[in-house]
Motif scaffolding. Sequence first.
Motif, PDB file in Angstrom:
ATOM      1  N   ARG A   1      -3.989   1.183  -2.819  1.00  0.00           N
ATOM      2  CA  ARG A   1      -4.438   2.198  -1.714  1.00  0.00           C
ATOM      3  C   ARG A   1      -5.635   2.114  -1.434  1.00  0.00           C
ATOM      4  NH1 ARG A   1      -0.439   6.461  -2.132  1.00  0.00           N
ATOM      5  NH2 ARG A   1       1.055   4.747  -2.269  1.00  0.00           N
TER       6      ARG A   1
ATOM      7  N   VAL B   1       0.821  -1.333  -0.071  1.00  0.00           N
ATOM      8  CA  VAL B   1      -0.105  -0.144   0.230  1.00  0.00           C
ATOM      9  C   VAL B   1       1.027   1.210  -0.109  1.00  0.00           C
ATOM     10  CG1 VAL B   1      -1.929  -1.164   1.261  1.00  0.00           C
ATOM     11  CG2 VAL B   1      -0.440   0.054   2.539  1.00  0.00           C
TER      12      VAL B   1
ATOM     13  N   TYR C   1      -8.549  -1.885   2.123  1.00  0.00           N
ATOM     14  CA  TYR C   1      -7.186  -3.026   1.518  1.00  0.00           C
ATOM     15  C   TYR C   1      -7.460  -4.269   1.096  1.00  0.00           C
ATOM     16  CZ  TYR C   1      -4.397   0.601   3.692  1.00  0.00           C
ATOM     17  OH  TYR C   1      -3.480   1.899   4.227  1.00  0.00           O
TER      18      TYR C   1
ATOM     19  N   ALA D   1      -8.942   2.202   6.418  1.00  0.00           N
ATOM     20  CA  ALA D   1      -8.474   1.297   5.261  1.00  0.00           C
ATOM     21  C   ALA D   1      -9.207   0.086   5.152  1.00  0.00           C
ATOM     22  CB  ALA D   1      -6.827   0.974   5.772  1.00  0.00           C
TER      23      ALA D   1
END
Length: 334
Positions: free
Chosen positions: A189, A182, A202, A200
């Motif tokens: 990202r 990331v 992800y 986040a």
Amino acid sequence: MVREGVLQPAAAGEFIARNAHHVKIHETGLDKLCEEMLKSITDKLEIPDTGADIIHPNKDHEKAADWVFVADALNFCFWSYSGAQKWTVDGHSGYYALEAALARAIKNGVDITNPEFYSKITEDQLRNIMKGDNEATIPLFDERISVLHEVGAILLEKYNGTFVTCLKEANKSAVKLLEIIVDNFPCFRDEAVFEGQKVALYKRAQILVADLWNFFGGTGWGEFTDIDKITMFADYRVPQVLVYFGALSYSDELMDKLRKDVLLPSGSPEEVEIRGCSIHAVELLKKKLEDKLKGQDAEVPNSSLIDYYLWCYRRKYADDMESIPFHKTLGIYY
């Protein structure tokens, strides 16, 4: 992780679930799903058989890790609108169609695992690789070219032209590898702002780590001492299963949008709630399974295995899930 001010996926999921307005997690549904999963656990969790048979490279192949990297760099946005013709390759749809297309490219001598090639791949070359069985084309075609150009250039500039360099740098840590991905590859990202807090999710970065672990059987380039730190991979299909079992529910307003195929913009509150609550629901489900399996000679599945189970369950029982609409978002993160 060192992304300052950004809640990482497990903490982000909990925060989103606590502050959600459109999505709720239900204990009774989690219990029901837990009991269903326990039927598939003897010594370890058995993943439902989806009937797909894709030819992967051998795990001992020198380019195996780079193949997984390319596949997961392109692993996003395969959905089609209700009733629309799906993009398929050799009879496969969704992610399996992508795998089939990449396997076919390798068989035809295309150097698809080499960033020297895909960092400069042309529209015609990628169109040929992704040619389907019908007139339907792979969604977000232009974005896929951009992703390949981006990750290919970064591998050449920073990592000696191979993702293996990232794996060496991570030194068997899933969390460290996630951080490398990331921090250095912007297209992975997957972050948003929810209720004033950076969160986040992800999905693709985490599934890349877990796919390496799964593909290599937890050995070699797939050996990670902290794989249990990875959460589920918040996409548009796993929430569908969670709703099916009553582990998640949507507000009437949100459900109406989903039934009408209304696009939810990437990063919008409703979209972030669906994904964040899915992450937290799976963390809660993992704890329930752990409690149920305590004292038994069985392996407690981690979040990535629970995700694989749910995703494959949806594929296997696709007809049963038809009545549950899934959210539709155009974007590169899942």
